[in-house]
Every structure is written in structure tokens, then in C-alpha cells.
Design a protein around this motif. Structure first.
Motif, PDB file in Angstrom:
ATOM      1  N   GLY A 193       0.814  -1.213   0.000  1.00 26.02           N
ATOM      2  CA  GLY A 193       0.000   0.000   0.000  1.00 26.02           C
ATOM      3  C   GLY A 193       0.843   1.256   0.000  1.00 26.02           C
ATOM      4  N   GLY A 194       1.954   1.219   0.750  1.00 25.72           N
ATOM      5  CA  GLY A 194       2.850   2.367   0.755  1.00 25.72           C
ATOM      6  C   GLY A 194       3.623   2.511  -0.542  1.00 25.72           C
ATOM      7  N   TRP A 195       4.066   1.378  -1.095  1.00 26.13           N
ATOM      8  CA  TRP A 195       4.861   1.419  -2.334  1.00 26.13           C
ATOM      9  C   TRP A 195       4.060   1.995  -3.502  1.00 26.13           C
ATOM     10  CZ3 TRP A 195       6.872  -4.224  -1.422  1.00 26.13           C
ATOM     11  CH2 TRP A 195       7.952  -4.177  -0.549  1.00 26.13           C
ATOM     12  N   ILE A 196       2.819   1.557  -3.657  1.00 29.71           N
ATOM     13  CA  ILE A 196       2.049   2.026  -4.810  1.00 29.71           C
ATOM     14  C   ILE A 196       1.661   3.493  -4.677  1.00 29.71           C
ATOM     15  CG2 ILE A 196       1.166  -0.275  -5.357  1.00 29.71           C
ATOM     16  CD1 ILE A 196      -1.443   0.457  -4.054  1.00 29.71           C
ATOM     17  N   ALA A 197       1.690   4.010  -3.447  1.00 30.71           N
ATOM     18  CA  ALA A 197       1.376   5.429  -3.259  1.00 30.71           C
ATOM     19  C   ALA A 197       2.613   6.312  -3.297  1.00 30.71           C
ATOM     20  CB  ALA A 197       0.645   5.636  -1.932  1.00 30.71           C
ATOM     21  N   ARG A 198       3.801   5.717  -3.167  1.00 26.74           N
ATOM     22  CA  ARG A 198       5.025   6.501  -3.090  1.00 26.74           C
ATOM     23  C   ARG A 198       5.251   7.442  -4.271  1.00 26.74           C
ATOM     24  NH1 ARG A 198       7.993   8.606   0.032  1.00 26.74           N
ATOM     25  NH2 ARG A 198      10.020   8.002  -0.760  1.00 26.74           N
ATOM     26  N   PRO A 199       4.936   7.024  -5.505  1.00 29.88           N
ATOM     27  CA  PRO A 199       5.177   7.957  -6.609  1.00 29.88           C
ATOM     28  C   PRO A 199       4.395   9.265  -6.503  1.00 29.88           C
ATOM     29  CG  PRO A 199       4.887   5.727  -7.436  1.00 29.88           C
ATOM     30  CD  PRO A 199       4.523   5.699  -5.994  1.00 29.88           C
ATOM     31  N   ILE A 200       3.259   9.261  -5.838  1.00 30.22           N
ATOM     32  CA  ILE A 200       2.455  10.486  -5.790  1.00 30.22           C
ATOM     33  C   ILE A 200       2.407  11.109  -4.408  1.00 30.22           C
ATOM     34  CG2 ILE A 200       1.020   9.839  -7.750  1.00 30.22           C
ATOM     35  CD1 ILE A 200      -1.136   9.036  -5.697  1.00 30.22           C
ATOM     36  N   CYS A 201       2.976  10.451  -3.396  1.00 28.49           N
ATOM     37  CA  CYS A 201       3.016  11.005  -2.039  1.00 28.49           C
ATOM     38  C   CYS A 201       4.469  11.134  -1.600  1.00 28.49           C
ATOM     39  CB  CYS A 201       2.258  10.111  -1.070  1.00 28.49           C
ATOM     40  SG  CYS A 201       0.479  10.363  -1.096  1.00 28.49           S
ATOM     41  N   ASP A 202       4.694  12.023  -0.635  1.00 29.69           N
ATOM     42  CA  ASP A 202       6.063  12.322  -0.237  1.00 29.69           C
ATOM     43  C   ASP A 202       6.397  11.802   1.155  1.00 29.69           C
ATOM     44  OD1 ASP A 202       6.390  13.598  -2.646  1.00 29.69           O
ATOM     45  OD2 ASP A 202       5.783  15.538  -1.870  1.00 29.69           O
ATOM     46  N   VAL A 203       5.717  10.748   1.598  1.00 31.31           N
ATOM     47  CA  VAL A 203       6.033  10.129   2.881  1.00 31.31           C
ATOM     48  C   VAL A 203       6.252   8.639   2.665  1.00 31.31           C
ATOM     49  CG1 VAL A 203       4.744  11.832   4.206  1.00 31.31           C
ATOM     50  CG2 VAL A 203       3.616   9.732   3.496  1.00 31.31           C
ATOM     51  N   LEU A 217      -3.774   9.687   3.276  1.00 29.42           N
ATOM     52  CA  LEU A 217      -3.609   9.813   1.829  1.00 29.42           C
ATOM     53  C   LEU A 217      -4.431  10.982   1.300  1.00 29.42           C
ATOM     54  CD1 LEU A 217      -2.613   8.658  -0.919  1.00 29.42           C
ATOM     55  CD2 LEU A 217      -4.679   7.242  -0.924  1.00 29.42           C
ATOM     56  N   GLU A 218      -5.691  11.082   1.750  1.00 29.39           N
ATOM     57  CA  GLU A 218      -6.560  12.181   1.309  1.00 29.39           C
ATOM     58  C   GLU A 218      -5.984  13.531   1.723  1.00 29.39           C
ATOM     59  OE1 GLU A 218      -9.308  11.832  -0.418  1.00 29.39           O
ATOM     60  OE2 GLU A 218      -9.797   9.707  -0.226  1.00 29.39           O
ATOM     61  N   LEU A 219      -5.487  13.601   2.937  1.00 26.05           N
ATOM     62  CA  LEU A 219      -4.944  14.860   3.458  1.00 26.05           C
ATOM     63  C   LEU A 219      -3.724  15.296   2.659  1.00 26.05           C
ATOM     64  CD1 LEU A 219      -5.051  16.922   5.890  1.00 26.05           C
ATOM     65  CD2 LEU A 219      -3.333  15.453   6.964  1.00 26.05           C
ATOM     66  N   LEU A 220      -2.824  14.368   2.402  1.00 26.80           N
ATOM     67  CA  LEU A 220      -1.603  14.707   1.678  1.00 26.80           C
ATOM     68  C   LEU A 220      -1.893  15.082   0.227  1.00 26.80           C
ATOM     69  CD1 LEU A 220       0.743  11.887   3.036  1.00 26.80           C
ATOM     70  CD2 LEU A 220       0.751  14.301   3.680  1.00 26.80           C
ATOM     71  N   MET A 221      -2.784  14.344  -0.412  1.00 27.32           N
ATOM     72  CA  MET A 221      -3.094  14.612  -1.812  1.00 27.32           C
ATOM     73  C   MET A 221      -3.837  15.932  -1.975  1.00 27.32           C
ATOM     74  SD  MET A 221      -1.861  12.175  -3.711  1.00 27.32           S
ATOM     75  CE  MET A 221      -2.830  12.093  -5.207  1.00 27.32           C
ATOM     76  N   ALA A 222      -4.722  16.236  -1.038  1.00 25.55           N
ATOM     77  CA  ALA A 222      -5.506  17.465  -1.137  1.00 25.55           C
ATOM     78  C   ALA A 222      -4.645  18.706  -0.965  1.00 25.55           C
ATOM     79  CB  ALA A 222      -6.630  17.456  -0.096  1.00 25.55           C
ATOM     80  N   ASN A 223      -3.517  18.560  -0.264  1.00 23.84           N
ATOM     81  CA  ASN A 223      -2.666  19.722   0.013  1.00 23.84           C
ATOM     82  C   ASN A 223      -1.280  19.589  -0.615  1.00 23.84           C
ATOM     83  OD1 ASN A 223      -4.322  21.321   2.218  1.00 23.84           O
ATOM     84  ND2 ASN A 223      -4.449  19.147   2.792  1.00 23.84           N
ATOM     85  N   GLN A 224      -1.185  18.755  -1.653  1.00 25.93           N
ATOM     86  CA  GLN A 224       0.093  18.477  -2.311  1.00 25.93           C
ATOM     87  C   GLN A 224       0.791  19.761  -2.751  1.00 25.93           C
ATOM     88  OE1 GLN A 224       1.106  15.055  -3.087  1.00 25.93           O
ATOM     89  NE2 GLN A 224       3.071  16.037  -3.364  1.00 25.93           N
TER      90      GLN A 224
END
Length: 860
Positions: free
Chosen positions: A141-151, A180-187
Motif C-alpha cells: 500500500g505504501g509502495w504504490i502510493a510513493r510515486p504520488i506522495c512524499d512520505v 492519503l486524502e490529506l496529503l493529496m488534497a494539500n500536495q
């Protein structure tokens, strides 16, 4: 006065809630410095009553939701009811350590960060008593989100944030991963950090995680990146695709049966099936994302995705038919299936994207970078073992057949890589080029790290996008030429130089010494980075301190030690390689070629990239008040500008080689990538120029796919005239073997075949006849002309009565005078210059010119 609010969502946590609250109130916090808000989602085990008992004696509040249980909705309800601007979210099952609360909120209270994540996956973090399958699912779950999230731990449920950030979360948000929602909304607008925590599995109660939650997480991740890929659309797409497969295969079989040819058959069948697919996909599979009528803009995107899938599919089809010898009527099915994923993902993210809640510009570029980089790498993998070697590659393959410490016209790295690849994978194009693919991946890794250090993760991803779509980067990851290892070493050297000179890391000097030494073994031009480093140290007062420390000098000694094979070889051969390279730079024939120098840069960078490079070098003004920004910009300017200036000066009196400046632009790519999104410092005119990047990217990737399909399988309606001189050597070698057999039968003597070029013809013929007839192939140095390394491997032939077969790419190559003496005077009874038409699968592709003589008189 309270400082932060703790939001605890619950569902049947009666066995844990007392223990959790006890541990929180046992902490060294003032009783009025925090509040606890428990949001219950309809527990049926008495959780609410236990919370009410605490509410009577402390700052604990209970909120009971009556809607369907949803973790995200529960947390947002608690956030809305909170009194403080700093919010902490944690689970009630004791998996998150309350003792870490102070470390979690401190960076926000100190105003150094906006979001703090309790992470299991950074140094110091860990998990205890968690089943392996749960650890695996969490990691994935973390790996697939890593390209678009910075944690590192985007699936963490233990984090703190500023309350005002919650208002940016979409009303469509749901599921169990609100971080995930919080980070993406404020990217791109928040400062994020992670602290290590030890995550312990619950000891009481049962986990609420289910397969449905995991599916919802992936679905939400896709939606947040702008895609419309769902189980619903995937199922419909598959049904439409099945119909398309039947139509595709039927038309393909029908055309093959009428001898239409492999390329034409798969083109026609694809376009017919694609037209049917678009109709059904727009009306049914993606109907909620389609206006119900044909939009030419959308249809154009569909054609773009379809064309790329088609060109990739041609490579798969050619591999199955020509390498594995699968009958075309069977090969078409796996070829269709293989490229169906390209069509579906292209449709979900590009043709029919999510328009209801579109992601930010940063996220759209990240998604585009992922898709295009993966497609470019896949394109290389499919084609680089199918496309025939160009003469340059065949020449460097000859290096590997005569292994040495170095060579006349290049250092040895390219030979070592080819030797290693062919030793493992055999005598074929794949074995020759595997080193280029690996060097390309190394280049991508170091350039990504450099861009992230200079700017941020989003810029790093766009940098990779530029690397794979610009001509300077795509070719070096495909062709096994000295530029392939040079690019890898250049990117590595830049990375370590930035770490040493800008970030002041002592250990970076070790990496720089290794990268610089290996780079010099690839191509001497890497020495330009040494000049740039010296200029930077002189200009930058902070970096100047390194002049008094031993690290740079030890790095130089290490680089010299690694470069010693080339030095030893030159010492043994009267410094001939160094002299040759010096003569290329300091030519006696002066020729003003600045216009060619600029033209080459425009081709390597594309016109848009060329304009962006000029702007990045001369018009971006960093903030003087921010030291790092200023030094970063100086680093980019010096490590691009100094090598470019040297090449510019050389072009004033000698014509440069086309690819000489290619690696120089690696230092500038991160800044160009940064400018794509951060246009606030750009002029209005240049902002409009920047908008042309999308068209440039599509044109470049389509162009590469088109050329690769053309040389491997052909393009219906386009004759083979573009590569008549320098390509199709496999078929040409077979024709030369036939000519040699005819001469052998007529004379009862083994002919000598002479390629009438410096090394191209001889090398290409030797590669494609190696292991078969063992022809005696030589280069034009037999007649006294220059033959580069052939002068070492096969010196000029003594007089002989063996037949001579001269082979040239053009007629004039056999007519030209290469030495002070006429070549014809050296030949015994030279025949007329003839040619044969070379065919590939029954299609004429080029001519080969040859002349047969009865013997060789020697050089007069």
C-alpha cells in the motif's frame, strides 16, 4: 489553554479504550493542554458507555455517528468538533504508542511543519506482532502510493496536522486511509515530516481491515491521480475488448491468408478493432465520463493512445514471429493481450480522465511521468533485442572481440560492457545492448536523486520524463555506444559533486572519485566536469574551503587509479589515443561551425527544450536572501555552462560531432523540469512556450515508437529509403556471403572481403557473419587508408593472389581515392562496380555495392 486535539475513531473497542485513555492521561502533559474526541461508528460492545465514564471526569468528549461506518468520515467529524488548530489522529487499539504524542505534535507547535506522520518505515520505526501478510499488504500500500506522495508510510493511522488543511479534503473522500486524502488534497503546499514509531498489533478485539477496504484504497488512489479505472469500467472494458479481440484476430487472419504481410495485416486489423472499441467504450464502458457525443479532442487522445499501443504491439508480434518462430496466426493473440493494458490505462487516465474531482497540476504531471517513463522503458525492452545493430555498435562489439586495456579512438568501458553482456546472453543484439539498458537505468536513478536534492520529488519525476522523451536520453538508453556508460557516469558524477560541493557531505567525495574515474573510462569528455568543478570552487566561497582539505585530492587520486588502464595502454602505444583525441579537438582545418553546434543542441533538446534551456541558464533569478537557492542555481549554471562554453569555443574553428554536447544537459534537466510547473518566475511569452511541452512529449514518444516499428517490422505505405546506407546489415551480410561463395566456386580460393569505409562496413559484416562462414573481412586500411582500430587488429595485407571483394554503402565509396595512390592500381584485374538489391521479407530495403578483383598487388 489547550494546544491540540486528539481524535480517536472507534468501532467495538470496549476492551482497549480504557487502557488507551489511561496511558494518554499518564503522560507528562498539563491536564488542560489537550482534549480527546472519541468518534464512535455504532459500536455494539459498550464502547460508548466506557467513554462516557471518562467524559464525566476529564477533557474527553464522545460523538456518536449514526451513518454507515466509515473511518474517514468519523475522523472528519471529530476534526470539525475540535477546539484546537492542531489535530492528532490515532487508533483506539493500542497499536499507536501514546508516548510518542509529544514528538508528534512538537514540529507543528514549533511551526516547522504542517503535517507529522508516525512512520513504521523510516530509520527507527518498526512493527511488532503483526502477521506477515498484514506487513506485506501495508508495504505494498505504501509502495504504490510513493510515486504520488512524499512520505514513506502513507497508510499510517497515527499523524498530526493543522486543522485548516482538512477543509481541502474532497467531499468524495472515504475509506480507511485519510492520511492519503490529506496529503493529496494539500500536495505542494505543506511541510511534511515523519517520526519513527513502533507499531504493535492489537491484543484485544479484531481488525476492521477487509478485502473491501484494500480495494477501496486502491480505487481511491487511482481516483486521486485523475484516473477512472474501476472494477466496473475494467469489466466493461474487458467485455468490449473481447469483442475487439475477435474482430482484430478475424481481420488479421483474413489479411494474412491473402498474403498482405505482417505489418499491413496487424495495422489494418488494429484500426478496425480500435474504432469498434472506441464506440463501445465511449458509449458504455466509460459512459459516465463521456458527454454522449463525439469530441474530436477526446477522439484525438484515443488515437494517440491507440497508435502507441499499436506500435508497441508490433514489437511484441515481431518478437514472437521472428525470435520464437510462433506462427503469425497464433502470435497475434498474445500481442493483442499484451498491449490491451496500454489501451485501458491510457483510456482511464488520458482519454476519459476523472473530471469531477481533477487532481492538482503537480499530481497530473506525476501521473503522466509514471506512465510515459514506464512506456519508454517497455518500448526499449521490446525492441532493443529486435532492432539490428547500427555499424557503430558492431564496431564496439569488435572491441569486445579484441579485449584490451583501452583502444585507439575510445576508452574501454563500452568494450567491457559488451563483452560481459554477450558472455551471459550470447552473440545477439540483446547481449550487445543489455549494457546500454542497464546504463540507462543507472542514469535515471542518479538523475532522479540529483533533481530531488536540488528541488523536490515532483521535479525529479518530471526530470525522468524529460530524460526518456528527449532525443539525447532515449537513444543512449537503447544503443550500446560509449555515450551509454558516459551518461551513467556523468549523472553519477553530478550527483556526488552536488552532495560534496553544495550539501557538504564528506563521503560524497568517495563516490565522486569512483564515478569520475569510471566516466573517464567511458569517454574522455567527462573531464569537462572536472573543469566545471574547478570553476565552481573558485566562484563559490563556501565550496572554496574544500581546497584546503584532503578530500578533493584523494578523490582525484582514486579517479586516476580507476583510469589507469587507459593510461597504461596509451603508454604502451606511444600515447596514440590521447594524441588522436587532441587532433580531433585541435584540427588543422579550421571551419566555423557555431551554427551546426546550435543546430545539434536544438535536435538533442527539441526546439522547446532548447528555449527552456536558454531561459533556465540566463533568465531565472534565484532569491539572493536564500543561500541554498542561490548556490543551487550557481551549481546548475556552472556545471552546464562551463562544458557548453568549451564546446562553443571549439565549434568556432572545427565542426563538432552531433552528440558531443548530449550529456552536458543532464545538469540542466532538473531546472527545466522545475519550470514546467513553477511558472511564476517566467515571462508571459515563455509561459505560452512552456505549454508546448505536452505536444513535444507526445511527438517524441510517438516518433521513437514509429522508428523502432519501422526498422523492425516496417510501416505500411512507407518504403525503406531512410536507412539504406547504415542499416539492414543482417540481410546485406547474407548477400555478401552468397557473393563470396560464388567467387570461391569460380576461383577455388578464399576471397578477402574489404569494407570500403573506416570501420562501419567491416564491423557490420563481421557481426552478422560471425560464427557461420568465418569470412576474412578487413577494412579499407588494407589500401593504406585510415581504419581506426583495424590498423591494430588487421594491418595492411601483403600482396596476394586471393580474390578481393570490395564492399561499399555507396558507389562512390568504391571509386574514391583513400590514399595518395589510386586503389585500382593496387588491385589485380579489378572488375566493374556492381550492386545488388537487398530484400527483407520480399521487400527491397537497400543496395549494396561491390567489386571483385583477382588479387592485391600491395601498397606502392
Amino acid at each position: 489553554m489547550t494546544q491540540f486535539s486528539i481524535v480517536v475513531p472507534t468501532l467495538n473497542e470496549s476492551e482497549n479504550i480504557d487502557l488507551l485513555l489511561t496511558r494518554i492521561f499518564a503522560l507528562d502533559f498539563a491536564s488542560d493542554s489537550f482534549e480527546i474526541i472519541v468518534v464512535d461508528d455504532g459500536s455494539a460492545d459498550g464502547t460508548q458507555d466506557k467513554v462516557r465514564n471518562w467524559a464525566n471526569q476529564s477533557s474527553v468528549r464522545l460523538i456518536e455517528r449514526r451513518e454507515a461506518p466509515d473511518l474517514t468520515a468519523s475522523i472528519l467529524t471529530g476534526v470539525a468538533a475540535a477546539k484546537n488548530d492542531v489535530i492528532v489522529v490515532m487508533d483506539a487499539d493500542l497499536s499507536h504508542p501514546p508516548e510518542q504524542l509529544r514528538a508528534l505534535v512538537a514540529p507543528i507547535l514549533e511551526n516547522s511543519h504542517d503535517v507529522v506522520v508516525g512512520s513504521r518505515y523510516i530509520a527507527g520505526g518498526s512493527t511488532e506482532n503483526w502477521p506477515l501478510y498484514r506487513q506485506f499488504l501495508s508495504r505494498v500500500g505504501g509502495w504504490i502510493a510513493r510515486p504520488i506522495c512524499d512520505v514513506n508510510d502513507v497508510t499510517s493511522g497515527f499523524f498530526a496536522f493543522r486543522r485548516n488543511l482538512a477543509k481541502n479534503i474532497s467531499s468524495h473522500a472515504h475509506g480507511y486511509k485519510i492520511l492519503l486524502e490529506l496529503l493529496m488534497a494539500n500536495q505542494g503546499r505543506i511541510r511534511v515530516t515523519e517520526i519513527p514509531i513502533c507499531f504493535r498489533d492489537r491484543t484485544h478485539g479484531t481488525s476492521k481491515l477487509s478485502l473491501f477496504h484494500q480495494q477501496a484504497y486502491i480505487q481511491r488512489l487511482i481516483t486521486l491521480t485523475g484516473g477512472t479505472a474501476t472494477l466496473n469500467t475494467a469489466g466493461r472494458f474487458a467485455a468490449v475488448g473481447l469483442l475487439g479481440v475477435l474482430i482484430d484476430a478475424f481481420v488479421f487472419h483474413w489479411m494474412i491468408s491473402r498474403e498482405a504481410g505482417l505489418a499491413l495485416s496487424h495495422f489494418v486489423s488494429f484500426f478496425i478493432a480500435a474504432t469498434v472499441n472506441y464506440t463501445f467504450n465511449s458509449k458504455w464502458a466509460f459512459r459516465e465520463h463521456h458527454e454522449g457525443y463525439l469530441r474530436w479532442h477526446q477522439f484525438g487522445r484515443f488515437l494517440t493512445v491507440g497508435a502507441l499501443a499499436l506500435l508497441l504491439r508490433g514489437g511484441v508480434l515481431a518478437f514472437l514471429v521472428y525470435v520464437w518462430h510462433v506462427p503469425p496466426l497464433l502470435a497475434i493473440f498474445p500481442a493483442i493481450v499484451t498491449t490491451a493494458a496500454v489501451n485501458y490505462l491510457g483510456s482511464a487516465f488520458y482519454v476519459f480522465p476523472n473530471k469531477k474531482t481533477p487532481p492538482s497540476l503537480e499530481i497530473r504531471w506525476r501521473t503522466a511521468a509514471i506512465g510515459i517513463v514506464l512506456f519508454a522503458v517497455l518500448l526499449r525492452l521490446v525492441y532493443f533485442g529486435l532492432a539490428q545493430l547500427i555499424p557503430d555498435e558492431a564496431y564496439y562489439w569488435q572491441y569486445a572481440q579484441h579485449m584490451d586495456l583501452s583502444f585507439y579512438d575510445h576508452p574501454p568501458a563500452v568494450a567491457w560492457l559488451i563483452w560481459l553482456g554477450t558472455s551471459v546472453l550470447g552473440h545477439n543484439e540483446f547481449g550487445v545492448r543489455i549494457g546500454a539498458l542497464l546504463c540507462g537505468l543507472i542514469t535515471m536513478g542518479y538523475l532522479y536523486a540529483l533533481a530531488q536534492n536540488l528541488y523536490d520529488k515532483s521535479t525529479a519525476m518530471r526530470t525522468l520524463l524529460l530524460l526518456v522523451i528527449l532525443p539525447l536520453g532515449f537513444a543512449t538508453g537503447l544503443l550500446m555506444i560509449p555515450d551509454a556508460p558516459l551518461f551513467a557516469a556523468w549523472a553519477a558524477t553530478l550527483y556526488y559533486m552536488e552532495r560534496a560541493l553544495v550539501a557538504h557531505q564528506n563521503t560524497a567525495w568517495l563516490g565522486m572519485g569512483v564515478a569520475f574515474g569510471l566516466g573517464l573510462l567511458s569517454k574522455y569528455s567527462l573531464g569537462l566536469l572536472g573543469i566545471a568543478a574547478l570553476v565552481f570552487v573558485i566562484i563559490d566561497p563556501v565550496a572554496r574551503r574544500w581546497m584546503k582539505r584532503p578530500h578533493p585530492y584523494l578523490a582525484a587520486l582514486l579517479a586516476l587509479l580507476l583510469f589507469s588502464p587507459a593510461i597504461i595502454w596509451n603508454y604502451q602505444n606511444d600515447w596514440i589515443s590521447f594524441a588522436f583525441q587532441s587532433n580531433r579537438v585541435l584540427a588543422d582545418d579550421y571551419k566555423f561551425a557555431v551554427h551546426l553546434f546550435i543546430l545539434h543542441i536544438i535536435i538533442l533538446l527539441t526546439p522547446i527544450g532548447f528555449l527552456a534551456a536558454i531561459y533556465a541558464l540566463f533568465f531565472i533569478k534565484p532569491s539572493e536572501s536564500r543561500c541554498f537557492e542561490h548556490r543551487r542555481h550557481l551549481f546548475v549554471q556552472v556545471f552546464t555552462g562551463a562544458p557548453v562554453l568549451v564546446c562553443f569555443i571549439l565549434s568556432t574553428f572545427d565542426a563538432p560531432r552531433f552528440h558531443w554536447t548530449a550529456p552536458i544537459w543532464l545538469a540542466l534537466l532538473p531546472t527545466i523540469a522545475w519550470m514546467i510547473v513553477h511558472t511564476d518566475q517566467l515571462s508571459p511569452l515563455f509561459k505560452r512556450i512552456q505549454s508546448a511541452w505536452r505536444l513535444t512529449i507526445i511527438a517524441c514518444i510517438f516518433g521513437y515508437a514509429f522508428v523502432l516499428h519501422y526498422v523492425v517490422l516496417g510501416i505500411p505505405g512507407i518504403p525503406y529509403h531512410l536507412f539504406t546506407e547504415h542499416y539492414f546489415w543482417r540481410e546485406t551480410a547474407a548477400e555478401i556471403e552468397q557473393i563470396a561463395a560464388e567467387v570461391r566456386n569460380q576461383t577455388d580460393k578464399e576471397p578477402i572481403i574489404v569494407g570500403m569505409s573506416k570501420w562501419s562496413v567491416a564491423s557490420a559484416l563481421y557481426f552478422y557473419t560471425h560464427g557461420d562462414t568465418k569470412l576474412d573481412i578487413r577494412s579499407r586500411n588494407m589500401f593504406g587508408g585510415s581504419g581506426a582500430m583495424y590498423e591494430f587488429w588487421l594491418p595492411s595485407q601483403k600482396p596476394t593472389d586471393r580474390p578481393i571483394i570490395q564492399v561499399g554503402m555507396k558507389r562512390r565509396h568504391l571509386e574514391s581515392v583513400w590514399t595518395d595512390n589510386d586503389v585500382e592500381e593496387m588491385l589485380d584485374q579489378p572488375g566493374a562496380i556492381e550492386y545488388r538489391v537487398i530484400e527483407r521479407h520480399g521487400v527491397p530495403v537497400r543496395r549494396v555495392y561491390y567489386r571483385v578483383s583477382q588479387g592485391f598487388k600491395g601498397i606502392n
